[in-house]
Motif scaffolding. Structure first.
Motif, PDB file in Angstrom:
ATOM      1  N   GLN A 122       0.838  -1.207   0.000  1.00 14.04           N
ATOM      2  CA  GLN A 122       0.000   0.000   0.000  1.00 14.04           C
ATOM      3  C   GLN A 122       0.872   1.255   0.000  1.00 14.04           C
TER       4      GLN A 122
ATOM      5  N   THR B 197       0.912   4.187  -2.821  1.00 13.20           N
ATOM      6  CA  THR B 197       0.716   5.591  -2.457  1.00 13.20           C
ATOM      7  C   THR B 197       1.877   6.441  -2.965  1.00 13.20           C
TER       8      THR B 197
ATOM      9  N   ASP C 117     -15.336  11.757  -5.176  1.00 12.75           N
ATOM     10  CA  ASP C 117     -14.527  10.687  -5.768  1.00 12.75           C
ATOM     11  C   ASP C 117     -14.450  10.776  -7.288  1.00 12.75           C
TER      12      ASP C 117
ATOM     13  N   CYS D 172     -12.105  13.424  -8.359  1.00 10.98           N
ATOM     14  CA  CYS D 172     -10.701  13.017  -8.131  1.00 10.98           C
ATOM     15  C   CYS D 172     -10.195  12.208  -9.316  1.00 10.98           C
TER      16      CYS D 172
ATOM     17  N   ASP E  82      -5.837  15.168  -6.087  1.00  6.13           N
ATOM     18  CA  ASP E  82      -5.470  14.511  -4.835  1.00  6.13           C
ATOM     19  C   ASP E  82      -5.525  15.548  -3.723  1.00  6.13           C
TER      20      ASP E  82
ATOM     21  N   SER F 189      -4.823  15.374  -0.631  1.00  9.23           N
ATOM     22  CA  SER F 189      -3.685  15.391   0.298  1.00  9.23           C
ATOM     23  C   SER F 189      -2.533  16.236  -0.250  1.00  9.23           C
TER      24      SER F 189
ATOM     25  N   GLY G 162      -3.643  13.324   4.107  1.00  9.89           N
ATOM     26  CA  GLY G 162      -4.882  12.570   4.160  1.00  9.89           C
ATOM     27  C   GLY G 162      -5.034  11.681   2.964  1.00  9.89           C
ATOM     28  N   GLN G 163      -6.250  11.570   2.469  1.00 14.11           N
ATOM     29  CA  GLN G 163      -6.561  10.722   1.333  1.00 14.11           C
ATOM     30  C   GLN G 163      -6.851  11.582   0.112  1.00 14.11           C
TER      31      GLN G 163
ATOM     32  N   ALA H 254      -8.696  15.596   2.972  1.00 17.02           N
ATOM     33  CA  ALA H 254      -7.416  15.856   3.650  1.00 17.02           C
ATOM     34  C   ALA H 254      -7.582  17.046   4.581  1.00 17.02           C
TER      35      ALA H 254
END
Length: 871
Positions: free
Chosen positions: A379, A383, A818, A821, A827, A829, A845-846, A850
């Motif tokens: 993961q 990322t 979503d 995105c 993104d 974050s 964050g995600q 974020a």
């Protein structure tokens, strides 16, 4: 002959030559600060070579389990890639302590290989030390002459100091050695290239099988060599390599030492061994590493994050990685191979059978934990790719982070990178790896000077500390050592009341009084079998008579805790069952720590029962009884408990507190009677590894202070809750009231968020079909998150930016739908980290949500402006 018969053939051969056959010492070393694991057959005889201990037998032979994972002998990352290197291996050896020397050692080695094993003589080559000008050493003509009587001169090869002069370390016993190499190539290959051209050239089929070391010098810290008073023989032959030669195989892994394990792995994976290189390497790695880890656990070393435990964890994780990547096994399986190993080797090493349950459970839990870590690492990798953008090259520092933190081999990182069309900065990775190795070396480096000897007539230090804490002594020798840039001195006395750290008990502190000059002893340790007193400085005249005084209060408190540990051990067996065995301990003046086998968390009632039983024995004031020099087997027959993985001599010290209750083998210091312990209290019980629990406890004054503190705390709580009659009811009332208020608060917050959302929906600004909202609110971060999540179910695509001031801190939040995105490759974050610069803070964050925090309140408006500008 199968491998078991080959091993027995060696031992029987030297039994006939009047050698005493001894069992293997533990692979895990307890009382040697220079070694964590036995890495050669001679390790257990270091004290004899160093002159710290007399030899009980002048001739000895054995098979010793060894572990090598780093240094000049081996590199863990290479094991499994070739046919003959291993982590754990058996070393067949014969020794002479001041008895026979080169003539007999050479003749018997040749006799065993050519007559007992029937190896063809024309397949063997021998090497002899050629001499070294720098050390002023001539060619080993004595060994050369003995070999010349046995083999043709063209099969005797001269070797340099690098290959043919053995040294224990930078200092210590050393001497020339003579190696025997076997050429196991086909006759056709041998006709093309003669074997002598390939000796010590790294050829996998022209290999060293036996090294005969002739120890006759002592290397001083200055580099100078001085002759030893007695000359010794130390030979070592790789058991796995000998089996390869005798079985006519081209790989150690093709012998019956490894094939049963490899067949089990092949069956579990569904991939035949020999079908492809990658899976073959994986099976060799797993078979090798299973042996290393199983023997280490059987000898008392569980996987952990520290020192020897970290080495074992690293070996096991490497095996798991190979199963995961090359055999596509995604669940724990290595522990399933332990019974096969125990069946194969348990007759020679019975500890594998005795500890099979513990080994299996420890490996199983370690596998489960690391497979989760591998998943987290994948993961993290994904990322990183998302954050890095179009760079196409994975930074070497990040590749090293995956290796160091998540256990990823760099080839796994390279494989995953290639699948994405990326590459790895290998130069950067190597820099990180080298930096780590250098840090480890620096942390472990101990510089020692040569001993300054004041008394040649004293060889051993007599420990007198069982009966007295002060004594008149003399300095026998001393030397300066340097660890982590700190200078200290090691002082050896002719006799000492100072207890040296061993068996879990810390070393004594105290003073050495030289006339009016006082030297503080900061610690007492055993280096091999030598008791050394550590001091920050030496007296101006160490030849003066000296009085050694132990810190009596520290010794007394330590003795309380040590004796309490014995009572605890016995109580655990009574309460939990006879399966309880000690797996380690630490005893000092402040507390005691006891590790033991048990496969479930102790219940509060079980802890209570153990405490009650120990305190009952304390109040009975049971007298200490000690038996010295008891034959080991006699002590065991009396039921004496031994420390797991400890090596004992032929005679032992037995400590009892009522033999029907507590009897143990122990060299530590104890209370004269249990009443001195005063009070015993368990302060924690926890798991430290699979099937291993840890209890920490206190005694005497520390236990009294613990209860005083608890009592004071209860009185303060009574006062705070205004309910001195029933303190528990008072606390419960406050908790109930708090829960009610929390429910009301959450209801009010929900209503508030709903109202704010309605207001925000009225303030939407549409930018190219995207619903843009920004607002300053008085919600905290959690409230802002709840507000943002409420937009997930709203129709359309949203770009929501919120800011809030809470005291002297600014909080920012960015929410992106979503679909937006993905469609615009946004993104949150990454964006929030840029916006956080305006408030002098940071965040993350995600991709869809974020947050950030900072302290520059004046930058809040600018952050809102930049959020819109970005969109």
């Amino acid at each position: 002959m199968n491998s078991s018969e080959i091993r027995q053939l060696f031992l029987d051969f030297f039994r006939v030559k009047e050698h005493h056959i001894i069992p293997s010492a533990p692979m895990v070393i307890k009382n040697d600060p220079t070694l964590m694991f036995t890495n050669a057959g001679m390790n257990q005889f270091k004290d004899i070579f160093l002159g710290h201990q007399p030899a009980k037998y002048t001739r000895i032979a054995d098979t010793q389990k060894c572990l090598r994972v780093s240094g000049k002998h081996n590199d863990l990352e290479e094991v499994g890639l070739d046919t003959y290197h291993h982590t754990m291996f058996e070393m067949l050896g014969n020794w002479s302590f001041g008895d026979y020397f080169k003539k007999e050692a050479i003749a018997w080695a040749w006799e065993f290989l050519t007559e007992s094993c029937k190896i063809e003589k024309d397949r063997l080559y021998v090497t002899v030390f050629s001499g070294d000008e720098k050390d002023g050493l001539p060619k080993d003509q004595e060994a050369f002459n003995h070999w010349k009587k046995i083999v043709p001169e063209d099969r005797i090869l001269l070797g340099s100091k690098k290959d043919n002069f053995w040294e224990m370390g930078d200092t210590g016993p050393c001497g020339p050695c003579s190696e025997i190499h076997a050429d196991i190539r086909s006759d056709e290959e041998r006709k093309v290239t003669p074997g002598h051209a390939l000796v010590n050239a790294g050829h996998p089929q022209v290999i060293e099988i036996w090294n005969l070391v002739f120890i006759e010098f002592n290397r001083l810290a200055s580099g100078k060599l001085e002759p030893l008073p007695a000359r010794h023989v130390d030979t070592g032959m790789g058991f796995e390599r000998l089996c390869m030669v005798l079985h006519g195989k081209q790989s150690n892994y093709d012998t019956d030492v490894f094939q049963p394990l490899i067949h089990a792995i092949a069956k579990r994976s569904g991939i035949p061994y020999g079908s492809k290189s990658a899976s073959d390497i994986a099976m060799r790695v797993i078979a090798d590493h299973l042996r290393a880890v199983s023997f280490a656990i059987a000898d008392g070393q569980l996987p952990s994050n520290n020192k020897a435990g970290y080495v074992i964890r690293r070996i096991l994780r490497r095996a798991i990685r190979y199963g995961y990547t090359a055999l596509n096994i995604r669940e724990p399986f290595i522990h399933e191979l332990v019974p096969a190993l125990a069946d194969q080797m348990g007759n020679v090493f019975p500890e594998l059978i005795a500890q099979r349950q513990l080994i299996t459970k420890a490996i199983s839990e370690e596998e489960s934990a690391f497979l989760k870590t591998l998943s987290q690492g994948i993961q993290r990798f994904n990322t990183y790719l998302g954050e890095t953008g179009k760079n196409q090259v994975i930074d070497g520092a990040f590749a090293f982070e995956l290796y160091d933190t998540y256990g990823f081999p760099v080839d796994l990182t390279q494989l995953m990178a290639r699948e994405q069309g990326w590459s790895v900065d290998m130069d950067g990775f190597q820099q990180g790896l080298e930096a780590q190795k250098n840090r480890s070396k620096q942390a472990a480096t101990v510089e020692t000077s040569d001993w300054t000897v004041l008394r040649e007539d004293v060889s051993d230090t007599v420990f007198i500390g069982y009966d007295q804490l002060s004594a008149d002594v003399n300095v026998v020798k001393y030397r300066k050592i340097k660890t982590k840039n700190k200078d200290q001195y090691q002082i050896v006395l002719d006799q000492t009341p100072f207890y040296a750290e061993s068996g879990g008990q810390v070393g004594d502190r105290g003073v050495l009084q030289f006339g009016t000059e006082q030297i503080e002893v900061t610690d007492t340790q055993k280096e091999n079998n030598l008791i050394v007193h550590l001091a920050s400085r030496m007296p101006s005249d160490p030849t003066l008579p000296c009085t050694a005084r132990v810190d009596a209060q520290k010794r007394l408190l330590t003795a309380n805790n040590h004796s309490a540990t014995h009572l605890l051990h016995a109580a655990l067996k009574k309460v939990l069952g006879s399966h309880v065995e000690q797996r380690g301990s630490l005893v000092d003046e402040n507390h005691l720590r006891f590790d033991f086998t048990h496969f479930s968390k102790m219940t509060p009632e079980e802890i209570r029962q153990v405490e009650v039983l120990v305190n009952e024995k304390v109040r009975q004031n049971i007298s200490l009884h000690v038996d010295q020099d008891v034959p080991l087997e006699q002590a065991k027959s009396r039921g004496a408990a031994a420390i797991f993985g400890e090596k004992y001599g032929d005679t032992v010290r037995v400590v009892t507190f009522n033999e029907a209750f507590s009897i143990e083998l122990c060299g530590g210091t104890h209370v004269p009677a249990t009443g001195q312990i005063g009070l015993f209290r368990i302060i924690s019980e926890s798991a430290i590894a699979a099937g291993i629990r840890r209890i920490e406890a206190i005694t005497a004054d520390a236990a009294d202070n613990y209860f005083y503190h608890q009592s004071e705390t209860i009185e303060q709580i009574k006062e705070a809750v205004k309910n001195p009659k029933d303190v528990l009811k008072g606390v419960q009332n406050i908790l109930d009231e708090n829960n009610l208020l929390r429910e009301k608060y959450e209801s009010l917050l929900k209503d508030k968020i709903s109202r704010i959302k309605e207001q925000l929906l009225q303030s939407i600004e549409e930018i190219e079909g995207i619903n843009y909202i920004s607002s300053i609110t008085d919600l905290d971060v959690e409230g802002m998150k709840q507000l943002a999540y409420s937009f997930k179910n709203e129709p359309g695509e949203f770009y929501l930016f919120l800011a809030s001031q809470q005291g002297d801190k600014v909080n920012l939040l960015l929410f992106i739908t979503d679909s937006l995105c993905k469609r615009k490759n946004l993104d949150a974050s990454k964006i929030i980290r840029e916006l956080a610069k305006e408030i002098k803070g940071g965040g993350g964050g995600q991709p869809f949500l974020a947050t950030a925090g900072g302290t520059y309140i004046q930058g809040m408006d600018r952050a809102i402006h930049d959020a819109r500008k970005y969109l």
